[in-house]
Design an enzyme around this catalytic site. Structure first.
Site, PDB file in Angstrom:
ATOM      1  CG  ASP A  29      -2.912  12.106  -0.521  1.00 57.50           C
ATOM      2  OD1 ASP A  29      -3.824  12.395   0.270  1.00 57.50           O
ATOM      3  OD2 ASP A  29      -2.537  12.874  -1.432  1.00 57.50           O
ATOM      4  CE1 TYR A  86      -9.418   4.325   0.963  1.00 55.81           C
ATOM      5  CE2 TYR A  86      -9.010   2.544  -0.590  1.00 55.81           C
ATOM      6  CZ  TYR A  86      -8.584   3.355   0.441  1.00 55.81           C
ATOM      7  OH  TYR A  86      -7.323   3.195   0.943  1.00 55.81           O
ATOM      8  CE1 TYR A 100     -10.946   6.263  -3.463  1.00 56.85           C
ATOM      9  CE2 TYR A 100     -11.327   5.555  -5.725  1.00 56.85           C
ATOM     10  CZ  TYR A 100     -10.466   5.774  -4.669  1.00 56.85           C
ATOM     11  OH  TYR A 100      -9.133   5.515  -4.819  1.00 56.85           O
ATOM     12  NE  ARG A 102     -12.041  10.827  -2.207  1.00 55.65           N
ATOM     13  CZ  ARG A 102     -10.750  10.682  -2.541  1.00 55.65           C
ATOM     14  NH1 ARG A 102     -10.410  10.082  -3.659  1.00 55.65           N
ATOM     15  NH2 ARG A 102      -9.810  11.136  -1.739  1.00 55.65           N
ATOM     16  NE  ARG A 167      -4.634   8.751  -6.994  1.00 57.38           N
ATOM     17  CZ  ARG A 167      -3.308   8.899  -6.994  1.00 57.38           C
ATOM     18  NH1 ARG A 167      -2.725   9.636  -7.917  1.00 57.38           N
ATOM     19  NH2 ARG A 167      -2.568   8.322  -6.077  1.00 57.38           N
ATOM     20  CD  GLU A 229      13.064   3.200 -14.668  1.00 56.68           C
ATOM     21  OE1 GLU A 229      14.252   3.335 -14.976  1.00 56.68           O
ATOM     22  OE2 GLU A 229      12.425   2.151 -14.828  1.00 56.68           O
ATOM     23  N   GLY A 257       4.482   6.406  -3.031  1.00 60.66           N
ATOM     24  CA  GLY A 257       4.803   7.830  -3.099  1.00 60.66           C
ATOM     25  C   GLY A 257       4.516   8.534  -1.773  1.00 60.66           C
ATOM     26  CG  ASP A 258       0.670   8.295  -0.269  1.00 57.30           C
ATOM     27  OD1 ASP A 258       0.762   9.145  -1.178  1.00 57.30           O
ATOM     28  OD2 ASP A 258      -0.301   7.511  -0.163  1.00 57.30           O
TER      29      ASP A 258
HETATM   30  P1  ADP Z   1       3.628   7.281  -6.731  1.00 52.73           P
HETATM   31  O1  ADP Z   1       3.118   6.331  -5.677  1.00 52.73           O
HETATM   32  O2  ADP Z   1       3.514   8.709  -6.349  1.00 52.73           O
HETATM   33  O3  ADP Z   1       3.173   6.956  -8.140  1.00 52.73           O
HETATM   34  P2  ADP Z   1       6.182   6.202  -7.579  1.00 52.73           P
HETATM   35  O4  ADP Z   1       5.571   5.019  -8.226  1.00 52.73           O
HETATM   36  O5  ADP Z   1       6.968   7.118  -8.436  1.00 52.73           O
HETATM   37  O6  ADP Z   1       5.178   7.090  -6.735  1.00 52.73           O
HETATM   38  O7  ADP Z   1       7.086   5.650  -6.423  1.00 52.73           O
HETATM   39  C1  ADP Z   1       7.497   6.438  -5.343  1.00 52.73           C
HETATM   40  C2  ADP Z   1       8.803   5.919  -4.820  1.00 52.73           C
HETATM   41  O8  ADP Z   1       8.641   4.557  -4.428  1.00 52.73           O
HETATM   42  C3  ADP Z   1       9.909   5.894  -5.865  1.00 52.73           C
HETATM   43  O9  ADP Z   1      10.573   7.139  -5.929  1.00 52.73           O
HETATM   44  C4  ADP Z   1      10.801   4.799  -5.320  1.00 52.73           C
HETATM   45  O10 ADP Z   1      11.626   5.306  -4.306  1.00 52.73           O
HETATM   46  C5  ADP Z   1       9.815   3.833  -4.687  1.00 52.73           C
HETATM   47  N1  ADP Z   1       9.480   2.725  -5.608  1.00 52.73           N
HETATM   48  C6  ADP Z   1       8.397   2.613  -6.407  1.00 52.73           C
HETATM   49  N2  ADP Z   1       8.413   1.446  -7.108  1.00 52.73           N
HETATM   50  C7  ADP Z   1       9.556   0.807  -6.744  1.00 52.73           C
HETATM   51  C8  ADP Z   1      10.174  -0.455  -7.077  1.00 52.73           C
HETATM   52  N3  ADP Z   1       9.630  -1.314  -7.943  1.00 52.73           N
HETATM   53  N4  ADP Z   1      11.337  -0.768  -6.476  1.00 52.73           N
HETATM   54  C9  ADP Z   1      11.925   0.068  -5.579  1.00 52.73           C
HETATM   55  N5  ADP Z   1      11.397   1.246  -5.224  1.00 52.73           N
HETATM   56  C10 ADP Z   1      10.239   1.626  -5.783  1.00 52.73           C
END
Ligand code: ADP
Length: 308
Positions: A29, A86, A100, A102, A167, A229, A257-258
């Protein structure tokens, strides 16, 4: 020149290319975030703070950091340990599973390299990022030293940034995680939680509930991610909701997310507003999920960002 430290673990990633061939790369990450930040904001010095070994895979990992223009002065080499690894398998339905190796990785020892002189040097920085994964992998008996280090950096004016990135399998118990996250939130200047991360731990199911939960910690900047969302931010007392354009062609959500975190923090260091930073970060994450693997090809990624 602004700078940021990404503290934690990078691993060797293996995945099947075909029946008798493996593809090898590097991911983790904090490394993923560092790469995407640097690709968007070359002017920000981006350092990886981790421990690797003295083996040839470690040398390749270091070379990869350098080829991504990351600063490696805080990449420490442990005498005996080697990097974690991994393996990703994809079944006939496209479902991925991870195996993994690790539990004895060099990165678990990174805190032992944070000597007084290293901390003095880190104290001159602008931001220090660590995640729930960074926290989970460091040796249990080095946690106290880690928190002392974080306090020292915070007192020196370095902004402390935490992404809970939960995790379950890396922790001994939920109670242990909660106790560590409580310290992390209380020392954070910026936090970037995803709603999902907090659901298991605190029975939280919405962005609003995340903001509410974090209120007592008085964190200056909160960015709550919720997949496709909306993203909600709280800067001081100012709450903002940001619309995300959902990506229809999702290939692999690894490191969404990263990428978001890296580009968001780079944008903030480069002086952009919270809402501009969210838009850039969401664009980066939306690009990354249309490519397989944690690290999207540089040309594809940079082209998409340039078009945005
Ligand atoms: P993590 O990887 O930490 O679980 P999220 O799934 O919340 O993070 O996604 C991180 C960011 O990636 C979201 O805030 C959004 O900006 C983008 N993202 C994730 N899924 C989608 C999607 N289906 N369409 C557009 N953007 C997405």
């Amino acid at each position: 020149m602004k700078n940021i430290y990404f503290f934690g673990e990078c691993m060797v990633e293996l995945r099947a290319k075909n029946d008798d061939m493996l593809h090898q790369s590097f991911a983790g990450d904090i490394y993923n975030s560092a790469v995407y930040l640097k690709r968007c904001f070359n002017e920000v010095t981006t350092s990886v703070v981790t421990a690797i070994g003295k083996d040839s895979l470690s040398a390749q990992m270091l070379a990869r950091f350098e080829s991504e223009q990351l600063d490696t002065q805080y990449v420490f080499a442990h005498d005996e340990k080697v990097p974690g690894m991994y393996y990703i398998e994809t079944d006939e339905h496209g479902e991925r599973s991870f195996t993994y190796w690790r539990s004895d990785a060099a990165a678990k020892k990174v805190v032992s390299f944070l000597t007084p002189s290293v901390l003095d040097s880190l104290s001159k920085g602008d931001m220090f990022f660590f995640s729930g994964i960074s926290l989970a992998i460091i040796d249990n008996d080095s946690r106290e030293q880690f928190w002392q280090a974080i306090k020292q950096l915070k007192d020196a004016g370095v902004k402390i940034v935490f992404d809970p990135n939960y995790r379950a399998r890396l922790w001994q118990s939920v109670e242990q995680t909660k106790a560590q996250y409580d310290i992390a939130f209380s020392l954070s200047d910026v936090t970037l939680p995803g709603v999902e991360d907090l659901t298991t731990l605190y029975d939280i199911h919405s962005v609003e509930a995340v903001v509410e939960y974090l209120k007592p910690y008085n964190i200056q900047e909160i960015i709550v991610k919720n997949g496709p969302e909306s993203v909600i931010t709280k800067e001081g007392e100012e709450l903002q909701s940001h619309t995300i354009i959902p990506v229809t062609n999702v290939v692999d959500t690894t490191s969404a997310g990263d990428a978001f975190n890296g580009v968001y923090l780079g944008a903030r260091l480069a002086g952009r507003s919270v809402s501009d930073a969210v838009q850039m970060a969401a664009k980066a994450a939306g690009t990354v999920i249309q490519q397989p693997g944690a690290i999207a090809p540089k040309d594809v990624f940079c082209q998409a960002m340039a078009n945005a």
